[in-house]
Motif scaffolding. Structure first.
Motif, PDB file in Angstrom:
ATOM      1  N   PRO A   1      27.296 -44.741  25.568  1.00  8.80           N
ATOM      2  CA  PRO A   1      27.080 -43.468  24.876  1.00  8.80           C
ATOM      3  C   PRO A   1      27.045 -42.276  25.835  1.00  8.80           C
TER       4      PRO A   1
ATOM      5  N   ASN B   1      26.380 -38.954  24.786  1.00  7.38           N
ATOM      6  CA  ASN B   1      25.303 -38.042  24.383  1.00  7.38           C
ATOM      7  C   ASN B   1      25.735 -36.581  24.420  1.00  7.38           C
TER       8      ASN B   1
ATOM      9  N   GLN C   1      26.839 -32.856  22.429  1.00 14.15           N
ATOM     10  CA  GLN C   1      26.404 -32.025  21.299  1.00 14.15           C
ATOM     11  C   GLN C   1      27.425 -32.036  20.170  1.00 14.15           C
TER      12      GLN C   1
ATOM     13  N   ARG D   1      28.238 -42.698  17.881  1.00 14.65           N
ATOM     14  CA  ARG D   1      27.163 -43.112  18.796  1.00 14.65           C
ATOM     15  C   ARG D   1      27.148 -42.269  20.069  1.00 14.65           C
ATOM     16  N   HIS D   2      28.219 -41.494  20.298  1.00 14.17           N
ATOM     17  CA  HIS D   2      28.260 -40.614  21.467  1.00 14.17           C
ATOM     18  C   HIS D   2      27.658 -39.229  21.189  1.00 14.17           C
TER      19      HIS D   2
ATOM     20  N   ARG E   1      24.542 -36.816  20.183  1.00 18.36           N
ATOM     21  CA  ARG E   1      23.071 -36.805  20.194  1.00 18.36           C
ATOM     22  C   ARG E   1      22.540 -36.496  18.797  1.00 18.36           C
ATOM     23  N   LYS E   2      21.308 -36.863  18.552  1.00 19.59           N
ATOM     24  CA  LYS E   2      20.678 -36.584  17.266  1.00 19.59           C
ATOM     25  C   LYS E   2      20.673 -35.085  17.004  1.00 19.59           C
TER      26      LYS E   2
ATOM     27  N   GLY F   1      23.376 -33.410  16.586  1.00 25.42           N
ATOM     28  CA  GLY F   1      24.700 -32.922  16.969  1.00 25.42           C
ATOM     29  C   GLY F   1      25.689 -33.033  15.813  1.00 25.42           C
TER      30      GLY F   1
ATOM     31  N   LYS G   1      24.681 -35.442  12.681  1.00 25.12           N
ATOM     32  CA  LYS G   1      24.016 -36.719  12.912  1.00 25.12           C
ATOM     33  C   LYS G   1      22.506 -36.551  12.730  1.00 25.12           C
TER      34      LYS G   1
END
Length: 208
Positions: free
Chosen positions: A136, A138, A140, A159-160, A162-163, A165, A207
């Motif tokens: 991952p 991570n 934006q 999965r790449h 971020r929460k 994003g 996400k």
């Protein structure tokens, strides 16, 4: 309208049409990108369009449209990036963005690396791999054009992100929205490029 226009005029017309501020250096770099893509394309078939004007009008303008939505993103992943037709213009227009550009086809990544060296693009990572094979990243924002179904895109690329994003998916007119676990569909935005009758759609997922 575009028959007698130079490449520089076409690129500038697109930037102005989408209200994008730009420097002379950015305009020069965008033109060089399209020119080099056209040259390479004659030998190794990177994109379907064969001339500089078609590449600018049909591909570069899509990146200009998308720029309005991702210009504040500190990190972006272009999934299935091909010849970098989204990643490279977005990077040229915002040198501060950390850009990851991933494609499984080596010759397309080699072209992107050539552009990276030529334009001296910092924080630009052309990666030769499959998106599902990577750890991952991570980021934006995830940007995608022409890569399978929405469900497939978000399953492999989600999965790449971020929460909190976003995923920005450029699709055709007939694409229907899809509900995907872990994501909220925030917007469906119909659009057309300047002086084009071809309808397109941008899907924006967040996400959670």
């Amino acid at each position: 309208m575009f028959y007698q226009m130079t490449l520089e005029m076409i690129v500038e017309h697109g930037l102005v049409s989408f209200g994008i501020p730009f420097s002379g250096v950015a305009l020069k770099d965008l033109c060089l990108f399209v020119t080099e893509l056209t040259k390479w394309n004659e030998k190794i078939n990177l994109v379907g369009f064969k001339d500089v004007k078609s590449i600018a009008l049909e591909l570069l303008y899509d990146a200009f449209f998308l720029y309005g939505y991702v210009k504040e993103s500190e990190s972006i992943l272009d999934m299935g990036s091909g010849s970098g037709i989204l990643a490279i213009p977005l990077k040229i227009l915002n040198k501060e963005t950390k850009m990851f550009s991933i494609d499984k086809t080596l010759k397309k990544i080699q072209f992107q690396r050539h552009i990276q060296r030529t334009l001296k693009l910092d924080n630009f990572s052309p990666i030769h791999d499959r998106i599902e094979s990577l750890e991952p990243i991570n980021v934006q924002s995830l940007v995608v054009k022409a890569f399978g179904s929405i469900t497939d895109i978000l399953a492999k690329g989600g999965r790449h992100i971020r929460k909190g994003g976003h995923a920005y998916l450029l699709k055709g007119k007939t694409q229907e929205h899809e509900n995907v676990d872990g994501f909220i569909l925030e917007e469906i935005i119909p659009y057309a490029l300047p002086d084009s009758v071809k309808a397109r759609t941008l899907f924006v997922y967040r996400k959670h």
